[in-house]
Design an enzyme around this catalytic site. Structure first.
Site, PDB file in Angstrom:
ATOM      1  N   ASP A 142     -20.134  -0.957   8.757  1.00 52.25           N
ATOM      2  CA  ASP A 142     -21.568  -1.188   8.529  1.00 52.25           C
ATOM      3  C   ASP A 142     -22.292  -1.523   9.833  1.00 52.25           C
ATOM      4  O   ASP A 142     -23.489  -1.256   9.970  1.00 52.25           O
ATOM      5  CB  ASP A 142     -21.785  -2.364   7.561  1.00 52.25           C
ATOM      6  CG  ASP A 142     -21.166  -2.148   6.198  1.00 52.25           C
ATOM      7  OD1 ASP A 142     -21.387  -1.074   5.625  1.00 52.25           O
ATOM      8  OD2 ASP A 142     -20.456  -3.045   5.721  1.00 52.25           O
ATOM      9  N   GLU A 159     -14.738   3.935   5.710  1.00 52.08           N
ATOM     10  CA  GLU A 159     -14.926   3.104   4.518  1.00 52.08           C
ATOM     11  C   GLU A 159     -14.140   3.637   3.328  1.00 52.08           C
ATOM     12  O   GLU A 159     -13.512   2.868   2.596  1.00 52.08           O
ATOM     13  CB  GLU A 159     -16.413   3.012   4.153  1.00 52.08           C
ATOM     14  CG  GLU A 159     -16.635   2.188   2.883  1.00 52.08           C
ATOM     15  CD  GLU A 159     -18.089   2.001   2.531  1.00 52.08           C
ATOM     16  OE1 GLU A 159     -18.371   1.165   1.656  1.00 52.08           O
ATOM     17  OE2 GLU A 159     -18.949   2.668   3.131  1.00 52.08           O
ATOM     18  N   ILE A 212     -21.813   7.148   4.111  1.00 52.94           N
ATOM     19  CA  ILE A 212     -23.174   6.908   3.604  1.00 52.94           C
ATOM     20  C   ILE A 212     -23.399   5.407   3.578  1.00 52.94           C
ATOM     21  O   ILE A 212     -22.836   4.698   2.736  1.00 52.94           O
ATOM     22  CB  ILE A 212     -23.409   7.491   2.194  1.00 52.94           C
ATOM     23  CG1 ILE A 212     -23.088   8.978   2.133  1.00 52.94           C
ATOM     24  CG2 ILE A 212     -24.877   7.253   1.787  1.00 52.94           C
ATOM     25  CD1 ILE A 212     -23.332   9.609   0.766  1.00 52.94           C
ATOM     26  N   THR A 269     -25.435   3.731  -0.134  1.00 54.17           N
ATOM     27  CA  THR A 269     -25.064   4.612  -1.256  1.00 54.17           C
ATOM     28  C   THR A 269     -25.944   4.381  -2.479  1.00 54.17           C
ATOM     29  O   THR A 269     -26.330   5.330  -3.163  1.00 54.17           O
ATOM     30  CB  THR A 269     -23.582   4.415  -1.622  1.00 54.17           C
ATOM     31  OG1 THR A 269     -22.769   4.776  -0.501  1.00 54.17           O
ATOM     32  CG2 THR A 269     -23.195   5.287  -2.812  1.00 54.17           C
TER      33      THR A 269
END
Length: 279
Positions: free
Chosen positions: A233, A78, A107, A110
Protein backbone atom coordinates in the site's frame (compact mmCIF):
# COMPACT_ATOMS: atom_id res chain seq x y z
CA UNK A 1 -2.04 24.16 -6.16
CA UNK A 2 0.73 21.92 -7.55
CA UNK A 3 4.27 23.20 -7.41
CA UNK A 4 5.89 21.62 -10.46
CA UNK A 5 9.35 22.64 -11.57
CA UNK A 6 10.18 23.09 -15.24
CA UNK A 7 12.47 20.09 -15.35
CA UNK A 8 11.05 17.24 -17.43
CA UNK A 9 11.77 13.58 -16.72
CA UNK A 10 11.63 10.78 -19.28
CA UNK A 11 12.54 7.12 -19.03
CA UNK A 12 14.35 5.24 -21.79
CA UNK A 13 15.55 1.73 -22.44
CA UNK A 14 14.92 -1.26 -20.20
CA UNK A 15 15.76 0.40 -16.90
CA UNK A 16 13.94 -0.64 -13.73
CA UNK A 17 11.82 2.49 -13.91
CA UNK A 18 10.95 2.04 -17.58
CA UNK A 19 9.76 -1.51 -16.90
CA UNK A 20 7.75 -0.34 -13.87
CA UNK A 21 6.08 2.36 -15.98
CA UNK A 22 5.31 -0.19 -18.70
CA UNK A 23 3.78 -2.58 -16.18
CA UNK A 24 1.65 0.13 -14.60
CA UNK A 25 0.38 1.27 -18.00
CA UNK A 26 -0.56 -2.24 -19.11
CA UNK A 27 -2.18 -2.97 -15.75
CA UNK A 28 -4.21 0.23 -15.99
CA UNK A 29 -5.42 -0.65 -19.49
CA UNK A 30 -6.52 -4.07 -18.26
CA UNK A 31 -8.33 -2.59 -15.26
CA UNK A 32 -10.19 -0.05 -17.41
CA UNK A 33 -11.27 -2.80 -19.82
CA UNK A 34 -13.02 -4.55 -16.91
CA UNK A 35 -14.83 -1.51 -15.52
CA UNK A 36 -18.59 -1.83 -15.66
CA UNK A 37 -18.50 -5.58 -16.14
CA UNK A 38 -20.03 -8.11 -13.78
CA UNK A 39 -17.34 -8.94 -11.23
CA UNK A 40 -16.80 -11.98 -9.04
CA UNK A 41 -16.34 -10.17 -5.72
CA UNK A 42 -14.94 -12.17 -2.83
CA UNK A 43 -14.42 -11.27 0.81
CA UNK A 44 -10.96 -11.56 2.37
CA UNK A 45 -10.58 -10.68 6.06
CA UNK A 46 -13.97 -8.95 6.40
CA UNK A 47 -16.92 -7.54 4.44
CA UNK A 48 -14.82 -4.40 4.04
CA UNK A 49 -11.81 -6.22 2.52
CA UNK A 50 -12.61 -7.24 -1.05
CA UNK A 51 -10.85 -8.95 -3.93
CA UNK A 52 -11.96 -9.59 -7.52
CA UNK A 53 -10.70 -11.62 -10.46
CA UNK A 54 -9.40 -8.30 -11.84
CA UNK A 55 -7.06 -7.87 -8.85
CA UNK A 56 -5.73 -11.37 -9.45
CA UNK A 57 -5.52 -10.96 -13.23
CA UNK A 58 -3.69 -7.64 -12.89
CA UNK A 59 -1.11 -9.14 -10.55
CA UNK A 60 -0.57 -12.11 -12.88
CA UNK A 61 0.06 -9.67 -15.75
CA UNK A 62 2.59 -7.71 -13.68
CA UNK A 63 4.35 -10.85 -12.47
CA UNK A 64 4.76 -12.10 -16.04
CA UNK A 65 6.42 -8.86 -17.12
CA UNK A 66 8.78 -8.86 -14.12
CA UNK A 67 9.80 -12.45 -14.80
CA UNK A 68 10.41 -11.61 -18.45
CA UNK A 69 12.82 -8.76 -17.73
CA UNK A 70 14.17 -9.70 -14.30
CA UNK A 71 13.79 -13.47 -13.75
CA UNK A 72 15.98 -13.47 -10.62
CA UNK A 73 14.04 -10.75 -8.80
CA UNK A 74 11.65 -11.59 -5.96
CA UNK A 75 8.03 -10.43 -6.04
CA UNK A 76 5.85 -9.45 -3.07
CA UNK A 77 2.32 -8.98 -4.35
CA UNK A 78 -0.87 -8.50 -2.37
CA UNK A 79 -2.70 -11.35 -4.09
CA UNK A 80 0.19 -13.74 -3.40
CA UNK A 81 -0.05 -13.28 0.38
CA UNK A 82 -2.68 -14.65 2.75
CA UNK A 83 -4.93 -11.96 4.26
CA UNK A 84 -4.07 -10.42 7.62
CA UNK A 85 -1.33 -8.39 9.25
CA UNK A 86 0.66 -11.39 10.49
CA UNK A 87 0.74 -13.03 7.06
CA UNK A 88 1.95 -9.74 5.57
CA UNK A 89 4.69 -9.47 8.19
CA UNK A 90 5.86 -13.03 7.54
CA UNK A 91 5.84 -12.53 3.75
CA UNK A 92 8.00 -9.44 4.12
CA UNK A 93 10.33 -11.23 6.53
CA UNK A 94 10.76 -14.06 4.01
CA UNK A 95 12.05 -11.51 1.46
CA UNK A 96 14.63 -9.84 3.73
CA UNK A 97 17.67 -11.52 2.13
CA UNK A 98 16.61 -10.89 -1.47
CA UNK A 99 18.68 -8.33 -3.38
CA UNK A 100 15.76 -7.02 -5.45
CA UNK A 101 12.10 -7.22 -4.44
CA UNK A 102 9.18 -5.86 -6.48
CA UNK A 103 6.33 -4.77 -4.18
CA UNK A 104 3.00 -4.75 -6.00
CA UNK A 105 -0.58 -3.75 -5.23
CA UNK A 106 -2.51 -4.59 -8.42
CA UNK A 107 -5.56 -2.52 -7.43
CA UNK A 108 -5.21 -0.15 -4.50
CA UNK A 109 -8.81 0.84 -3.89
CA UNK A 110 -10.62 -2.39 -4.81
CA UNK A 111 -13.84 -1.30 -3.07
CA UNK A 112 -13.91 1.85 -5.21
CA UNK A 113 -13.24 -0.26 -8.31
CA UNK A 114 -16.11 -2.63 -7.45
CA UNK A 115 -18.52 0.29 -7.04
CA UNK A 116 -17.31 2.15 -10.12
CA UNK A 117 -15.87 5.06 -8.12
CA UNK A 118 -12.93 6.34 -10.21
CA UNK A 119 -10.35 6.59 -7.42
CA UNK A 120 -8.14 3.50 -7.56
CA UNK A 121 -4.63 2.81 -8.72
CA UNK A 122 -1.89 0.31 -9.42
CA UNK A 123 1.12 0.64 -7.12
CA UNK A 124 4.54 -0.79 -8.06
CA UNK A 125 7.78 -0.36 -6.12
CA UNK A 126 11.23 -1.90 -6.37
CA UNK A 127 13.37 -2.34 -3.27
CA UNK A 128 17.11 -3.00 -3.39
CA UNK A 129 18.37 -4.63 -0.17
CA UNK A 130 15.38 -3.28 1.70
CA UNK A 131 15.52 0.28 0.34
CA UNK A 132 12.88 1.44 -2.15
CA UNK A 133 14.61 2.77 -5.28
CA UNK A 134 11.69 2.98 -7.74
CA UNK A 135 8.06 3.91 -7.09
CA UNK A 136 5.23 4.13 -9.62
CA UNK A 137 1.56 4.84 -8.91
CA UNK A 138 -0.80 4.94 -11.89
CA UNK A 139 -4.38 6.26 -11.85
CA UNK A 140 -6.02 4.82 -14.98
CA UNK A 141 -9.22 6.85 -14.53
CA UNK A 142 -7.34 10.14 -14.93
CA UNK A 143 -4.42 8.70 -16.89
CA UNK A 144 -2.05 10.13 -14.28
CA UNK A 145 1.31 8.45 -13.86
CA UNK A 146 3.31 9.31 -10.74
CA UNK A 147 6.90 8.08 -10.88
CA UNK A 148 9.96 8.42 -8.66
CA UNK A 149 13.53 7.15 -8.66
CA UNK A 150 15.71 7.32 -5.56
CA UNK A 151 17.73 10.52 -5.73
CA UNK A 152 16.20 11.67 -9.02
CA UNK A 153 12.96 13.35 -7.97
CA UNK A 154 9.27 12.57 -8.40
CA UNK A 155 7.21 13.35 -11.50
CA UNK A 156 3.65 13.42 -12.83
CA UNK A 157 2.85 13.98 -16.51
CA UNK A 158 6.63 14.11 -16.97
CA UNK A 159 6.93 17.24 -14.81
CA UNK A 160 8.69 17.37 -11.47
CA UNK A 161 6.52 17.48 -8.36
CA UNK A 162 7.05 19.20 -5.04
CA UNK A 163 5.02 19.07 -1.85
CA UNK A 164 2.59 21.78 -0.72
CA UNK A 165 3.77 24.99 0.99
CA UNK A 166 1.53 25.00 4.08
CA UNK A 167 3.44 25.79 7.25
CA UNK A 168 0.63 25.22 9.75
CA UNK A 169 -1.68 22.27 10.37
CA UNK A 170 -4.68 24.61 10.56
CA UNK A 171 -4.13 25.65 6.93
CA UNK A 172 -3.80 22.04 5.72
CA UNK A 173 -5.98 19.66 3.76
CA UNK A 174 -5.19 16.13 4.93
CA UNK A 175 -6.49 12.65 4.16
CA UNK A 176 -6.87 9.32 5.89
CA UNK A 177 -8.42 5.91 5.28
CA UNK A 178 -10.83 3.59 7.04
CA UNK A 179 -9.24 0.24 7.97
CA UNK A 180 -10.59 -3.14 6.92
CA UNK A 181 -10.11 -4.36 10.51
CA UNK A 182 -13.34 -2.99 11.98
CA UNK A 183 -12.98 -4.66 15.37
CA UNK A 184 -9.49 -3.63 16.46
CA UNK A 185 -8.30 -0.76 14.24
CA UNK A 186 -11.47 1.16 13.33
CA UNK A 187 -12.04 2.56 16.86
CA UNK A 188 -8.47 3.92 16.80
CA UNK A 189 -8.99 5.44 13.34
CA UNK A 190 -12.16 7.19 14.46
CA UNK A 191 -10.42 8.62 17.54
CA UNK A 192 -7.62 9.89 15.30
CA UNK A 193 -10.10 11.63 12.99
CA UNK A 194 -11.83 13.16 16.01
CA UNK A 195 -8.48 14.49 17.20
CA UNK A 196 -7.21 15.77 13.85
CA UNK A 197 -10.35 17.19 12.22
CA UNK A 198 -10.71 20.26 14.50
CA UNK A 199 -7.06 21.19 13.92
CA UNK A 200 -6.96 21.15 10.09
CA UNK A 201 -8.72 22.93 7.23
CA UNK A 202 -10.48 19.67 6.33
CA UNK A 203 -10.10 15.88 6.13
CA UNK A 204 -10.69 13.67 3.09
CA UNK A 205 -10.96 9.90 2.74
CA UNK A 206 -11.11 8.69 -0.86
CA UNK A 207 -10.12 5.03 -0.52
CA UNK A 208 -6.66 4.53 -2.05
CA UNK A 209 -3.62 4.97 0.19
CA UNK A 210 -1.26 4.91 -2.80
CA UNK A 211 -3.11 7.76 -4.51
CA UNK A 212 -3.35 9.74 -1.28
CA UNK A 213 0.43 9.49 -0.96
CA UNK A 214 0.85 10.51 -4.60
CA UNK A 215 -1.36 13.54 -3.89
CA UNK A 216 0.86 14.52 -0.95
CA UNK A 217 3.83 14.37 -3.32
CA UNK A 218 1.97 16.46 -5.90
CA UNK A 219 1.04 19.15 -3.36
CA UNK A 220 -2.68 18.42 -3.56
CA UNK A 221 -2.75 17.24 0.05
CA UNK A 222 -0.64 18.60 2.90
CA UNK A 223 -0.63 15.25 4.67
CA UNK A 224 -1.99 11.72 4.96
CA UNK A 225 -2.11 9.14 7.71
CA UNK A 226 -3.58 5.67 8.05
CA UNK A 227 -3.20 2.69 10.36
CA UNK A 228 -2.72 -1.00 9.53
CA UNK A 229 -1.47 -0.68 5.96
CA UNK A 230 0.77 -3.19 4.18
CA UNK A 231 4.08 -2.66 2.40
CA UNK A 232 2.39 -2.81 -1.01
CA UNK A 233 0.00 0.00 0.00
CA UNK A 234 2.82 2.35 0.96
CA UNK A 235 6.17 1.54 -0.71
CA UNK A 236 5.73 3.32 -4.05
CA UNK A 237 3.91 6.32 -2.57
CA UNK A 238 6.54 6.65 0.14
CA UNK A 239 9.26 7.24 -2.44
CA UNK A 240 7.05 9.74 -4.29
CA UNK A 241 6.64 11.75 -1.08
CA UNK A 242 10.32 11.66 -0.17
CA UNK A 243 11.51 12.57 -3.66
CA UNK A 244 9.01 15.45 -3.81
CA UNK A 245 10.53 16.92 -0.64
CA UNK A 246 8.10 15.53 1.92
CA UNK A 247 8.48 13.39 5.02
CA UNK A 248 7.07 9.97 5.88
CA UNK A 249 7.30 8.14 9.20
CA UNK A 250 5.46 5.77 11.47
CA UNK A 251 2.76 7.68 13.34
CA UNK A 252 4.98 7.46 16.43
CA UNK A 253 7.65 9.40 14.52
CA UNK A 254 10.11 6.59 13.81
CA UNK A 255 11.58 6.62 10.28
CA UNK A 256 9.76 4.74 7.53
CA UNK A 257 10.79 1.19 6.72
CA UNK A 258 9.01 -1.54 4.78
CA UNK A 259 7.75 -3.00 8.07
CA UNK A 260 5.84 0.20 9.00
CA UNK A 261 2.07 -0.31 9.03
CA UNK A 262 0.83 2.91 10.71
CA UNK A 263 2.02 5.71 8.47
CA UNK A 264 2.06 9.50 8.43
CA UNK A 265 3.20 11.42 5.33
CA UNK A 266 3.31 15.20 4.97
CA UNK A 267 4.96 18.11 3.23
CA UNK A 268 7.42 18.01 6.15
CA UNK A 269 6.44 21.42 7.45
CA UNK A 270 3.33 20.21 9.30
CA UNK A 271 4.70 16.78 10.21
CA UNK A 272 5.33 17.32 13.92
CA UNK A 273 1.98 19.04 14.37
CA UNK A 274 0.18 16.12 12.70
CA UNK A 275 2.04 13.56 14.79
CA UNK A 276 1.19 15.55 17.91
CA UNK A 277 -2.50 15.52 17.00
CA UNK A 278 -2.38 11.77 16.35
CA UNK A 279 -0.94 11.15 19.83
Amino acid sequence: MNNYERETYTVTGKSFTAVAVNMASKAGEYMKSKLGQSLNVQVKTSLHDLVTEVDKGTEILIRKIIRTYFPTHAILGEEGVEPGAEASRLALEAMKDEEYVWIVDPIDGTTNFVHGLPFFSVSIALAHRGEVIVGVVYDPSRDELFVAEKGKGAYVHGKRMSVSPEERLEDSLVATGFPTDRERVLPLALRQIEAVAPRVRNVRSAGSAALHLAYVAAGRLSGFWEANLNAWDIAAGMLLVQEAGGRITDIDGTPYGLQVRDVAATNGRIHEELLDALK
